[in-house]
Design a protein around this motif. Structure first.
Motif: not given
Lengths: 115, 115
Positions: A20-27, A68-76
């Motif tokens: 798992t590589i976590n990714c969060t964003y702000t847009a 969208k609710e957690t503004t995340s796009f985690h890679l697994e």
């Protein structure tokens, strides 16, 4: 402005381990989200992407879901291989008439997989 | 992957030299990009060209001068660079610019060292 935050690396795993590589964003709007991979000595290659909320991108056993609710796009990935050793970049593209498809990248996460 | 090629792959130059980086895409795309990848920093967008017109200059110093003679070729002219300009310079292309869903395809990069 837009930003992408990835988990700190480097990440070291044994072959067949779960990744798992976590990714969060702000847009400000409704971005598209991407994972790119960079193998040693090469440029970036698209690994997968998702263009709207709840979409799941997948490729080569890797998956990521646009949350969208957690503004995340985690890679697994369920079972990594030595050949997956590379640098992984999370990125977003804010779509609008003036943004011209600009990609905003995270800082990258180095993954090393040992036999 | 031969869709986007870059030459040279490696370049060493002194601070008083003038050199040029070349990028060529064989994908029929209309948008081309220059990025700078420095150690321990996120990829930085430098310039965007869409249908040969420059649409983005991300506050890049004038010692970097881009040129896009047609949709398939992109150059980055370098003069009086500084040691901190040493980095991997990546070229990318996409079908168009301005659509967040577009995938950008990257070349292998030019590794530049300024002495």
């Amino acid at each position: 402005g837009d930003s992408v935050t990835q988990m700190e690396g480097p990440v070291t795993l044994s072959e067949e381990a779960f990744l798992t590589i976590n990714c969060t964003y702000t847009a400000t709007g409704y971005p598209s989200l991407f994972w790119y991979v960079q193998y040693p000595g090469e440029g970036l290659q698209l690994l997968l992407k998702a263009t709207k909320a709840d979409d799941k991108g997948s490729n080569k056993g890797f998956e990521a879901t646009y949350r969208k609710e957690t503004t995340s796009f985690h890679l697994e990935k369920g079972s990594v291989q030595v050949s997956d050793s590379a640098v992984y970049f999370c990125a977003l593209s804010e779509g609008s008439g003036t943004s011209y498809g600009k990609l905003t990248f995270g800082q990258g996460t180095i993954l090393t997989v040992h036999p | 992957e031969t869709g986007v090629t870059q030459t040279p792959r490696h370049l060493v130059m002194g601070m008083t030299n003038k050199k040029s980086l070349k990028c060529e895409q064989h994908l029929g795309h209309n948008a081309m990009y220059w990025y700078k990848q420095s150690a321990k920093k996120p990829l930085e967008l430098m310039f965007v060209y869409n249908f040969k017109e420059q649409t983005e200059n991300n506050s890049v110093p004038s010692r970097f001068s881009p040129e896009c003679p047609n949709s398939s070729h992109l150059f980055l002219h370098l003069h009086t660079l500084q040691p901190e300009d040493s980095a991997l310079y990546l070229c990318a292309s996409s079908l168009g610019a301005g659509d967040s869903k577009e995938t950008q395809y990257f070349g292998p990069g030019t590794r530049l060292l300024v002495l």
